[in-house]
Design a protein around this motif. Sequence first.
Motif, PDB file in Angstrom:
ATOM      1  N   VAL A 125       0.900   5.909  -6.162  1.00 51.20           N
ATOM      2  CA  VAL A 125       0.293   4.739  -6.792  1.00 51.20           C
ATOM      3  C   VAL A 125       0.011   5.053  -8.258  1.00 51.20           C
ATOM      4  O   VAL A 125      -0.450   6.143  -8.592  1.00 51.20           O
ATOM      5  N   GLY A 126       0.314   4.087  -9.120  1.00 52.29           N
ATOM      6  CA  GLY A 126      -0.024   4.257 -10.530  1.00 52.29           C
ATOM      7  C   GLY A 126       1.186   4.447 -11.404  1.00 52.29           C
ATOM      8  O   GLY A 126       2.175   5.068 -11.002  1.00 52.29           O
ATOM      9  N   ASP A 127       1.110   3.930 -12.600  1.00 54.43           N
ATOM     10  CA  ASP A 127       2.233   4.003 -13.530  1.00 54.43           C
ATOM     11  C   ASP A 127       2.556   5.438 -13.933  1.00 54.43           C
ATOM     12  O   ASP A 127       3.720   5.805 -14.078  1.00 54.43           O
ATOM     13  N   ALA A 128       1.514   6.255 -14.122  1.00 57.41           N
ATOM     14  CA  ALA A 128       1.738   7.632 -14.582  1.00 57.41           C
ATOM     15  C   ALA A 128       2.547   8.435 -13.571  1.00 57.41           C
ATOM     16  O   ALA A 128       3.350   9.287 -13.934  1.00 57.41           O
ATOM     17  N   ALA A 162      -7.229   3.013  -7.671  1.00 58.49           N
ATOM     18  CA  ALA A 162      -6.492   2.931  -6.409  1.00 58.49           C
ATOM     19  C   ALA A 162      -7.429   2.984  -5.209  1.00 58.49           C
ATOM     20  O   ALA A 162      -7.267   2.228  -4.242  1.00 58.49           O
ATOM     21  N   ALA A 163      -8.414   3.885  -5.250  1.00 58.01           N
ATOM     22  CA  ALA A 163      -9.365   3.991  -4.149  1.00 58.01           C
ATOM     23  C   ALA A 163     -10.185   2.712  -4.009  1.00 58.01           C
ATOM     24  O   ALA A 163     -10.415   2.213  -2.898  1.00 58.01           O
ATOM     25  N   THR A 164     -10.612   2.167  -5.126  1.00 56.27           N
ATOM     26  CA  THR A 164     -11.380   0.911  -5.103  1.00 56.27           C
ATOM     27  C   THR A 164     -10.557  -0.210  -4.487  1.00 56.27           C
ATOM     28  O   THR A 164     -11.049  -0.993  -3.661  1.00 56.27           O
ATOM     29  N   GLU A 165      -9.297  -0.290  -4.859  1.00 53.64           N
ATOM     30  CA  GLU A 165      -8.432  -1.354  -4.341  1.00 53.64           C
ATOM     31  C   GLU A 165      -8.182  -1.180  -2.843  1.00 53.64           C
ATOM     32  O   GLU A 165      -8.176  -2.155  -2.087  1.00 53.64           O
ATOM     33  N   LEU A 166      -7.975   0.048  -2.383  1.00 54.67           N
ATOM     34  CA  LEU A 166      -7.744   0.270  -0.955  1.00 54.67           C
ATOM     35  C   LEU A 166      -8.972  -0.119  -0.138  1.00 54.67           C
ATOM     36  O   LEU A 166      -8.855  -0.794   0.898  1.00 54.67           O
ATOM     37  N   LEU A 167     -10.150   0.277  -0.589  1.00 56.09           N
ATOM     38  CA  LEU A 167     -11.366  -0.074   0.143  1.00 56.09           C
ATOM     39  C   LEU A 167     -11.594  -1.585   0.107  1.00 56.09           C
ATOM     40  O   LEU A 167     -12.115  -2.173   1.073  1.00 56.09           O
ATOM     41  N   ARG A 168     -11.221  -2.232  -0.990  1.00 59.10           N
ATOM     42  CA  ARG A 168     -11.328  -3.699  -1.053  1.00 59.10           C
ATOM     43  C   ARG A 168     -10.417  -4.343  -0.016  1.00 59.10           C
ATOM     44  O   ARG A 168     -10.801  -5.319   0.658  1.00 59.10           O
ATOM     45  N   LEU A 169      -9.211  -3.781   0.146  1.00 64.13           N
ATOM     46  CA  LEU A 169      -8.281  -4.330   1.132  1.00 64.13           C
ATOM     47  C   LEU A 169      -8.815  -4.154   2.554  1.00 64.13           C
ATOM     48  O   LEU A 169      -8.651  -5.034   3.404  1.00 64.13           O
TER      49      LEU A 169
END
Length: 619
Positions: A125-128, A162-169
């Motif tokens: 996950v992530g552009d980098a 990424a962690a914030t988004e996963l927990l939101r899901l």
Amino acid sequence: MTVLPADGLSLAAEFPDPAHEQWQSLVEGVLRKSGKDVSGSAAEEALSTTVEDGLITRPLYTSRDDATDAGLPGFAPFTRGGKPEGSTAGGWGVRQRHGTPDPARLNEAVLADLENGVTSLWLTVGDAGGGVPVSGLARALAGVHLDLAPVVLDAGAELDAAATELLRLYAERGVSPQSARGSLGADPLGQAARSGAAPDLTAAVHWAQRCAREYPGLRALTVDAMPYHEAGGSAAQELGSSLATGVAYLRALTESGLGVEEACAQLEFRYAATADQFLTIAKLRAARRLWARVAEVCGAAEAGAQRQHAVTSPVMMTRRDPWVNMLRTTLACLGAGVGGADAVTVLPFDHALGLPDAFARRIARNTSTILVEESHLARVIDPAGGSWYVERLTDELADAAWAFFQEIERVGGQAAALDSAMIAERLAATWAGRKKNLARRKEPITGVSEFPQLSERAVEREAAPSAVAPGGLPVVRRDEAFEALRARSDAHLAATGRRPRVFIAALGPAAAHTARASFAANLFQAGGIEPVHEPVEVDASSAGAAFAAAGTDVACLCSSDALYAEQAGEVAGALVSAGAQRVYLAGRPGDFAGVDEYVHAGCDVVAVLSSVLDRMGVA
């Protein structure tokens, strides 16, 4: 009539009990025939092989090879597995890696995998990191039952988002905190190893505290040993680095207020699995033993069951003849499963070429399925347990890894060792030694340095986003030196319509020249140089005309030692007269007029081929 013993059949009851000395005596006889006059333990040593980390594999292991008590599965020191029923009971977790940046394509691949045997997802996950954008995570996981399919993130510097988004899901889709499984993948030291940036453990500690409080089935940190393996490190260096990283995380987590048991529960360890299945088995067993020792010293012996994720080695994957990678990953998966990994990722056979296609992903996931369902590896607890060889190798590897771990700790821990370049230097030295073995084909690579196919159709894939950051540890491959040679040949073919050639000057009948002609043809093809073996037999009178028709200025004499003594000088002279700029001879160096260089088993093949291409003007 034979009377059976009370405990049933004794298959060896009517055979004499051989002594170790008897076996050594037989070995001595065989070695004498090959010209080696050795006896006793020296005979056994003559058949021993030194492998990485100074470990020595012997030809025979017996009950005399004492090893540390491995204990029982599910109990400290967890050598035999982290669970009482064994890590292989019911099969290991099949974890597919996905690095596709397009959310829609990623979703299609994820759903196909989950419908066909994959049990957990590993998402870049992530552009980098070249993975799916954080904003596309919801689309990528559309239709995925997040309470059933554990998700492991690899987000690098974008961990927080990424962690914030996963927990939101999880919350949006009604997944309770108790049902969430997987890992957030925080690994600041691993990220530092890959990028060269200074590690910051603040975010990792924050997420570990939150997971410990709210998400009991979700781990926050990954101790990823892959950067050290991919930089050319040995098994002991990989293990030692993982121990030092794990200890650094334990210190940070306990200083933040978590108990040792809670801190241990936040860690998952990731290791490389290679086609050396016995070394892979021993590595995973040794890793559990060593981590159990760390937990014991920290006062949490029962929390020392290391959770392991094994990944088939990217270093061993080849770009030429990539189909052979299926065999390599099968052996690696077998080693990982038998070694007790909790989850195994089989990289697709086209991993080195770019983004895998559906067929490659299917073969990757089915590798585990076949080993579990058809080979029945999951029916036995610790299949390798009790093998004198495996137990001894586990012991010796654990000792070497612990020594490297202590060396890291003496310089101040993993962060200090990375910052001081101590780890980089040690890994570079190990890789330099291995490169010599690869160049001399002491470590052969099927389809690349051995048995290459110049006529093979190239396998083409869409380029994968680069995840290699400047300033970090290098990323190496076993095939890199030979790949560079083949690339030069390909460019020459594209520019001229023909590959560089070498004329195989075979002397005498087939029985005399076939072995060395095959050896020479194989050697030159490893550098993309096409062997011309027509006619199949030449002498001083015919060599010149045959060479002139071959369309090259390089030749290689191939025959027996006896015929070399009779004809080599004369034929070499004829070749030079016909325009040969360089004449090689397949065999040990001798003193033959007209011969410029010798190619033989153990020679530096990369150096030879590089010089040949240079002389031919192949850029």
